[in-house]
Design an enzyme around this catalytic site. Structure first.
Site, mmCIF file in Angstrom:
data_model
loop_
_atom_site.group_PDB
_atom_site.id
_atom_site.type_symbol
_atom_site.label_atom_id
_atom_site.label_comp_id
_atom_site.label_asym_id
_atom_site.label_seq_id
_atom_site.Cartn_x
_atom_site.Cartn_y
_atom_site.Cartn_z
ATOM 1 N N CYS A 1 -26.587 -9.602 -5.300
ATOM 2 C CA CYS A 1 -26.421 -8.919 -4.016
ATOM 3 C C CYS A 1 -26.021 -7.454 -4.247
ATOM 4 C CB CYS A 1 -25.329 -9.625 -3.200
ATOM 5 S SG CYS A 1 -24.974 -8.819 -1.622
ATOM 6 N N ASP B 1 0.823 -1.209 0.000
ATOM 7 C CA ASP B 1 0.000 0.000 0.000
ATOM 8 C C ASP B 1 0.866 1.273 0.000
ATOM 9 O OD1 ASP B 1 -2.350 1.382 0.095
ATOM 10 O OD2 ASP B 1 -2.631 1.256 2.255
ATOM 11 N N CYS C 1 -24.083 1.487 2.601
ATOM 12 C CA CYS C 1 -23.020 2.479 2.838
ATOM 13 C C CYS C 1 -23.625 3.718 3.491
ATOM 14 C CB CYS C 1 -22.349 2.849 1.510
ATOM 15 S SG CYS C 1 -21.234 4.248 1.691
HETATM 16 S S1 SF4 Z 1 -22.046 -7.084 -0.167
HETATM 17 FE FE1 SF4 Z 1 -21.213 -6.163 -2.023
HETATM 18 S S2 SF4 Z 1 -19.208 -7.086 -2.297
HETATM 19 FE FE2 SF4 Z 1 -20.332 -8.392 -0.855
HETATM 20 S S3 SF4 Z 1 -21.299 -9.955 -2.183
HETATM 21 FE FE3 SF4 Z 1 -22.785 -8.300 -1.899
HETATM 22 S S4 SF4 Z 1 -22.449 -7.003 -3.685
HETATM 23 FE FE4 SF4 Z 1 -20.643 -8.316 -3.489
HETATM 24 S S1 SF4 Z 2 -18.245 4.869 3.780
HETATM 25 FE FE1 SF4 Z 2 -19.199 3.394 2.446
HETATM 26 S S2 SF4 Z 2 -17.676 2.913 0.896
HETATM 27 FE FE2 SF4 Z 2 -16.617 3.889 2.570
HETATM 28 S S3 SF4 Z 2 -15.875 2.192 3.819
HETATM 29 FE FE3 SF4 Z 2 -17.874 2.849 4.668
HETATM 30 S S4 SF4 Z 2 -19.401 1.546 3.675
HETATM 31 FE FE4 SF4 Z 2 -17.494 1.371 2.506
#
Ligand code: SF4
Ligand code: SF4
Length: 359
Positions: free
Chosen positions: A202, A144, A209
């Site tokens: 999915c 990284d 998020c």
């Molecule tokens: S949560 Fe997101 S990354 Fe995980 S299987 Fe579902 S679509 Fe894929």
């Molecule tokens: S803010 Fe959203 S994209 Fe960023 S780490 Fe959290 S769930 Fe994942």
């Protein structure tokens, strides 16, 4: 020029097998070998940059050719060893802590020692072990730390697939692991690539998020991501995102925690990833009241040091604004105001305003 003992496919295959065994002995969960084809990602990556989804991470726009041509990044590269290491200690809670709003939530990779140090050391040990076996092989280790498309490399190495959350998923370990790479000039036999992605219909990561940071499956607007906002971003966090950040003060794991593949995650055996300073249980107020010396002492050798004291307090101030109203929170925020920098003051005042109606 290869050493004599490697002048046959069988000898190279034996070396590849040995390398994987040594990687395991060094604590890596997986080790795969790839001769990646990365040019195919250039247009997509440049489009992502053009949309401004990288926020203020200007370094992502630099060194374009190095990112797509490993042999420029390390002269003579013929193969890349792609390695993973799990980081979640068994004793550490995830969802429960996220749902305790007066406690801090820190991304689970960041509770212990800085993974850059741990993984870089092991990668170097692995490369040196190869050197002991076959002599100088020309290598460079990365974790990284350079323009390396680590997830695409791991996918081409057959470790797993890139999920809609843009992270590498594996059927045996989910995604709670870190990646590292050793670029080597040895023409080792390569592993079978991963050619299919198993997210199916999915969309849990996209739907859950907190800040709606996904523009589309596999497309993250990093400028809205809590990981970026709390770690990379140095400014005033947009007001419309603050209440969505909850108690996440350094990083975010939500798009992994909701992923069905995460139930296959393997716990780490590495003592380096054990939480330090009670960071997996700490109250927000307690962390907000660390003075700068305490912050510097307690984050020595930790990835949290990177965010700096002012941004650490900025992040906690937001979380305090999102926590249930209490006397100790109001008191702690109020006491911070007289000596707050302009940036911190904006967030502390916002946090106090969240409690004003309730107090
Ligand atoms: S949560 Fe997101 S990354 Fe995980 S299987 Fe579902 S679509 Fe894929
Ligand atoms: S803010 Fe959203 S994209 Fe960023 S780490 Fe959290 S769930 Fe994942």
């Amino acid at each position: 020029m290869l050493p004599d003992q490697l002048n046959s496919p069988d000898a190279l295959q034996q070396l590849a097998n040995d390398i994987k065994q040594w990687a395991k002995e060094l604590g890596f969960s997986d080790c795969r070998i790839v001769d990646p084809e990365l040019e195919q990602y250039r247009d997509q990556f440049n489009q992502w940059l053009a949309e401004g989804y990288h926020g203020t991470m200007d370094y992502l726009a630099n060194h374009e050719d190095l990112r797509f041509q490993p042999a420029i990044l390390h002269t003579g590269t013929r193969r890349i060893l792609s390695l993973s290491m799990s980081y979640l200690p068994e004793s550490v809670e995830t969802v429960k802590r996220l749902k305790t709003p007066e406690k801090a939530y820190i991304a689970r990779y960041a509770l212990g020692r800085d993974y850059h140090k741990t993984i870089r050391k092991r990668l170097t040990q692995l490369a040196q072990r190869i050197e002991q076996a076959v002599g100088d092989h020309g290598y460079r280790a990365f974790v990284d730390s350079a323009p390396v498309l680590e997830r695409q490399i791991a996918e081409q190495a057959g470790m797993g697939w890139i999920g809609k959350n843009t992270l590498l998923l594996t059927p045996k370990a989910g995604s709670l692991f870190l990646l590292g790479e050793v670029f080597t000039n040895l023409p080792l036999p390569v592993d079978k690539p991963q050619t299919s992605r198993h997210c199916g219909s999915c969309s849990a990561c996209l739907d859950k998020c907190p800040t709606d940071a996904f523009v589309a499956p596999w497309v993250l607007d990093a400028s809205k991501c809590i990981s970026y906002l709390t770690i990379e971003y140095d400014g005033i966090i947009p007001e419309e995102l603050r209440s969505k950040m909850g108690n996440r003060i350094f990083g975010c794991d939500d798009c992994q925690l909701v992923c069905p593949w995460t139930k296959f995650a393997k716990y780490t055996q590495e003592s380096d990833f054990q939480p330090r300073h009670n960071l997996d249980h700490a109250d927000l107020v307690e962390l907000f009241e660390w003075d700068e010396d305490t912050f510097m002492n307690n984050t020595a050798g930790s990835p949290i040091r990177r965010t700096g004291y002012e941004n650490w307090r900025r992040n906690i101030a937001i979380a305090l604004g999102n926590a249930p109203t209490s006397e100790s929170i109001i008191q702690s925020l109020t006491q911070a105001l007289p000596n707050a920098s302009d940036k911190l003051r904006v967030h502390v005042e916002w946090a106090l305003a969240q409690h004003a109606a309730k107090y």
